[in-house]
Design an enzyme around this catalytic site. Structure first.
Site, PDB file in Angstrom:
ATOM      1  N   GLY A   1       0.782  -1.235   0.000  1.00 54.08           N
ATOM      2  CA  GLY A   1       0.000   0.000   0.000  1.00 54.08           C
ATOM      3  C   GLY A   1       0.808   1.274   0.000  1.00 54.08           C
ATOM      4  O   GLY A   1       0.238   2.369   0.053  1.00 54.08           O
TER       5      GLY A   1
ATOM      6  N   GLU B   1       4.672  -6.129   1.709  1.00 56.59           N
ATOM      7  CA  GLU B   1       4.257  -6.580   0.366  1.00 56.59           C
ATOM      8  C   GLU B   1       4.004  -5.410  -0.567  1.00 56.59           C
ATOM      9  O   GLU B   1       2.874  -5.210  -1.017  1.00 56.59           O
ATOM     10  CB  GLU B   1       2.949  -7.368   0.483  1.00 56.59           C
ATOM     11  CG  GLU B   1       2.945  -8.482   1.474  1.00 56.59           C
ATOM     12  CD  GLU B   1       1.539  -9.044   1.699  1.00 56.59           C
ATOM     13  OE1 GLU B   1       0.546  -8.298   1.599  1.00 56.59           O
ATOM     14  OE2 GLU B   1       1.452 -10.231   1.978  1.00 56.59           O
ATOM     15  N   PRO B   2       5.018  -4.603  -0.876  1.00 58.52           N
ATOM     16  CA  PRO B   2       4.760  -3.499  -1.798  1.00 58.52           C
ATOM     17  C   PRO B   2       4.566  -3.987  -3.236  1.00 58.52           C
ATOM     18  O   PRO B   2       5.267  -4.898  -3.685  1.00 58.52           O
ATOM     19  CB  PRO B   2       6.042  -2.654  -1.694  1.00 58.52           C
ATOM     20  CG  PRO B   2       7.094  -3.591  -1.214  1.00 58.52           C
ATOM     21  CD  PRO B   2       6.420  -4.682  -0.437  1.00 58.52           C
ATOM     22  N   GLY B   3       3.611  -3.403  -3.923  1.00 60.51           N
ATOM     23  CA  GLY B   3       3.414  -3.709  -5.346  1.00 60.51           C
ATOM     24  C   GLY B   3       3.689  -2.448  -6.144  1.00 60.51           C
ATOM     25  O   GLY B   3       4.717  -2.299  -6.816  1.00 60.51           O
ATOM     26  N   ARG B   4       2.766  -1.496  -5.985  1.00 57.97           N
ATOM     27  CA  ARG B   4       2.852  -0.232  -6.710  1.00 57.97           C
ATOM     28  C   ARG B   4       4.210   0.443  -6.535  1.00 57.97           C
ATOM     29  O   ARG B   4       4.803   0.919  -7.495  1.00 57.97           O
ATOM     30  CB  ARG B   4       1.752   0.696  -6.162  1.00 57.97           C
ATOM     31  CG  ARG B   4       1.581   1.992  -6.907  1.00 57.97           C
ATOM     32  CD  ARG B   4       0.633   2.918  -6.123  1.00 57.97           C
ATOM     33  NE  ARG B   4      -0.538   2.216  -5.627  1.00 57.97           N
ATOM     34  CZ  ARG B   4      -1.693   2.133  -6.264  1.00 57.97           C
ATOM     35  NH1 ARG B   4      -1.851   2.716  -7.420  1.00 57.97           N
ATOM     36  NH2 ARG B   4      -2.717   1.467  -5.730  1.00 57.97           N
TER      37      ARG B   4
ATOM     38  N   CYS C   1     -15.183   2.985 -26.372  1.00 60.00           N
ATOM     39  CA  CYS C   1     -16.514   3.563 -26.570  1.00 60.00           C
ATOM     40  C   CYS C   1     -17.229   3.799 -25.253  1.00 60.00           C
ATOM     41  O   CYS C   1     -18.248   3.164 -24.954  1.00 60.00           O
ATOM     42  CB  CYS C   1     -17.320   2.672 -27.501  1.00 60.00           C
ATOM     43  SG  CYS C   1     -16.593   2.658 -29.132  1.00 60.00           S
ATOM     44  N   GLU C   2     -16.674   4.654 -24.447  1.00 55.84           N
ATOM     45  CA  GLU C   2     -17.264   5.086 -23.181  1.00 55.84           C
ATOM     46  C   GLU C   2     -16.893   6.557 -23.032  1.00 55.84           C
ATOM     47  O   GLU C   2     -15.714   6.902 -23.163  1.00 55.84           O
ATOM     48  CB  GLU C   2     -16.626   4.349 -21.991  1.00 55.84           C
ATOM     49  CG  GLU C   2     -16.801   2.864 -21.949  1.00 55.84           C
ATOM     50  CD  GLU C   2     -18.200   2.438 -21.555  1.00 55.84           C
ATOM     51  OE1 GLU C   2     -18.877   3.217 -20.846  1.00 55.84           O
ATOM     52  OE2 GLU C   2     -18.613   1.346 -21.973  1.00 55.84           O
TER      53      GLU C   2
HETATM   54  C1  PLP Z   1      -2.846  -8.147   0.574  1.00 54.27           C
HETATM   55  C2  PLP Z   1      -2.196  -7.139  -0.280  1.00 54.27           C
HETATM   56  N1  PLP Z   1      -0.860  -6.993  -0.226  1.00 54.27           N
HETATM   57  C3  PLP Z   1      -0.223  -6.089  -1.004  1.00 54.27           C
HETATM   58  C4  PLP Z   1      -0.913  -5.277  -1.874  1.00 54.27           C
HETATM   59  C5  PLP Z   1      -0.138  -4.320  -2.716  1.00 54.27           C
HETATM   60  O1  PLP Z   1      -0.544  -3.026  -2.574  1.00 54.27           O
HETATM   61  P1  PLP Z   1       0.293  -1.868  -3.277  1.00 54.27           P
HETATM   62  O2  PLP Z   1       0.451  -2.240  -4.700  1.00 54.27           O
HETATM   63  O3  PLP Z   1      -0.563  -0.671  -3.098  1.00 54.27           O
HETATM   64  O4  PLP Z   1       1.599  -1.783  -2.578  1.00 54.27           O
HETATM   65  C6  PLP Z   1      -2.307  -5.381  -1.954  1.00 54.27           C
HETATM   66  C7  PLP Z   1      -3.065  -4.521  -2.860  1.00 54.27           C
HETATM   67  O5  PLP Z   1      -4.240  -4.523  -2.992  1.00 54.27           O
HETATM   68  C8  PLP Z   1      -2.965  -6.334  -1.130  1.00 54.27           C
HETATM   69  O6  PLP Z   1      -4.291  -6.485  -1.178  1.00 54.27           O
END
Ligand code: PLP
Length: 445
Positions: free
Chosen positions: A263, A305-308, A375-376
């Protein structure tokens, strides 16, 4: 392909922190990323094209690992949340950087395993994992299954009843923590669909005791996405540690991991500030170390658990302006992509910056609407953005396009999904080809 332009690099974009680390503007005003001329790549591979800078991805992986290790005296681990983006090349890169991987579906697990990602470093999430997905995860021997609800726990208990070595599992808790982010990406509140309510913890503990095939190793929460405030993380750690103490004191269950989820926010436009990774890691590390001490725990392992914040900045979306429309009050630039490859503006009003890839430092002359091709009426990628005078055929480059764009892409209007190129040191490597019309009918009978 080698399109190295290092010798000509001159300047960086004015809002450099939105662009990949290797971004430069040459003396002709052309955007260069990873040593490659971006407009040339767009013309060679076609548009829409998603370009990823390897240096920026590796740097983010290393920075998170280093920040966490420097901020906490116990063991730490960083898992990349693959829902932000996953493909074979990326899975290999993440494995190579020593991170773990979070998956939320059998599809993500399949791609990861096929890419050779070590199963013991994979965690599986999801509020509605199917029996088939759980069986797939068990068969692969993944590191942890993060249980989201009591029904899943019962099913897993059944599936593992006769196992010789128990499957490590964690419990996802709904910590009842509000965050200051869009409602669609808030996940930690008590009424969230995700995670066990705290008052279900005792029931979960009893069921775990009766499940010899499962071994509880951790507690998890994820309070939301695109967060900049660090206090929800500290509050979350406290809630998880209280839950861990309850499991220990009432149920004699001990855990090793406190998983604070992901997050961590990133800036998408020049007016937003980046989240300081070290400050974030320090707040987490401090909360966990103090919390463990107060409750008489040894230093539990800190997992995030970073993604973004690993992939967003590394990605740049490239579009061709295919038409324009002049109205008295505004001008539309119609591009050859939009909500099919990036649903975020339509889904939650996400804002983006952009430049013309061949006039990257030219002064703005007009304020335009970047209209997607779908088409929106809601398919407007960017509202009211100042740009130099753009013409049909110009290449528009949109930064911070790496996360939750391609991973949420659709074939709406039966438009094939874009190709993906990785750039590094003047070399561009196609890592995912453009979808074809044949792909579009591949499932038709
Ligand atoms: C359980 C969990 N971990 C990690 C993430 C990654 O979040 P972010 O990409 O915002 O760091 C999410 C995103 O929805 C999530 O649901």
């Amino acid at each position: 392909m080698n399109t190295s332009h290092t010798a000509q690099e001159r300047a960086t974009p004015s809002d450099a922190r939105l662009w990949p680390l290797t971004t430069a503007i040459d003396e002709r005003g052309r955007l260069i990323i990873g040593g490659c001329d971006v407009a040339e790549l767009a013309r060679q591979y076609g548009t829409p094209l998603y370009l990823f800078d390897e240096t920026t991805i590796r740097d983010a992986c290393r920075a998170w690992r280093a920040a966490l290790a420097a901020s906490y005296p116990g063991e730490t681990a960083v898992h990349y949340a693959s829902k932000a983006l996953l493909n074979t090349a990326l899975a290999r890169l993440i494995a190579d950087e020593g991170l773990g991987l979070d998956v939320v579906s059998g599809g993500e697990l399949y791609v990861a395993l096929r890419a050779g990602f070590p199963p013991h470093r994979i965690h599986m999430h999801g509020n509605a994992k199917t029996r088939a997905e759980l069986e797939q995860a068990l068969a692969a021997g993944i590191g942890q299954i993060i249980i989201d609800n009591l029904d899943e726990l019962d099913l897993l208990a059944n599936l593992t009843a006769h196992r010789l070595s128990p499957q490590p599992v964690a419990l996802r808790i709904a910590p009842d923590i509000a965050t200051d982010t869009h409602a669609h990406i808030q996940t930690g509140h008590a009424t969230s669909k995700f995670g066990l309510p705290l008052d279900a913890l005792d029931a979960a503990a009893e069921r775990l005791h009766a499940a010899p095939g499962l071994r509880l190793v951790g507690l998890h929460a994820h309070v939301g996405s695109q967060l900049f405030d660090l206090e929800p993380y500290a509050a979350e750690i406290d809630v998880l540690l209280d839950a861990a103490a309850r499991l220990r004191d009432r149920h004699s269950l001990t855990i090793q991991d406190i998983n604070a989820g992901g997050g961590m926010g990133v800036p998408y436009t020049a007016d937003q500030q980046p989240l300081d990774r070290y400050a974030c890691a320090a707040r987490l590390g401090e909360a966990l170390a103090a919390g463990c001490r107060q409750r008489g725990f040894p230093l539990l392992r800190l997992v995030i658990e970073p993604g973004r914040s690993i992939i967003a900045r590394a990605g740049v979306a490239l579009y061709t302006i295919v038409a324009t429309k002049n109205l008295p009050q505004t001008r539309f630039l119609h591009i050859d992509g939009g909500m099919g490859d990036n649903i975020r503006p339509a889904l939650y009003g996400a804002r983006y910056a952009a430049v013309l890839a061949e006039q990257a430092n030219a002064p703005a002359e007009e304020v335009v609407e970047i209209a997607g091709r779908y088409c929106e009426s809601g398919d407007v990628l960017i509202h009211a953005i100042p740009l130099p005078r753009a013409r049909v055929g110009d290449i528009l480059a949109v930064p911070v396009a790496g996360a939750y764009t391609l991973s949420m892409a659709s074939t709406y209007n039966l438009t094939p999904r874009p190709a993906v190129v990785m750039v590094h040191s003047g070399v561009a490597r196609l890592i995912q080809r453009r979808e074809t019309y044949d792909d579009l009918i591949a499932r038709d009978i």
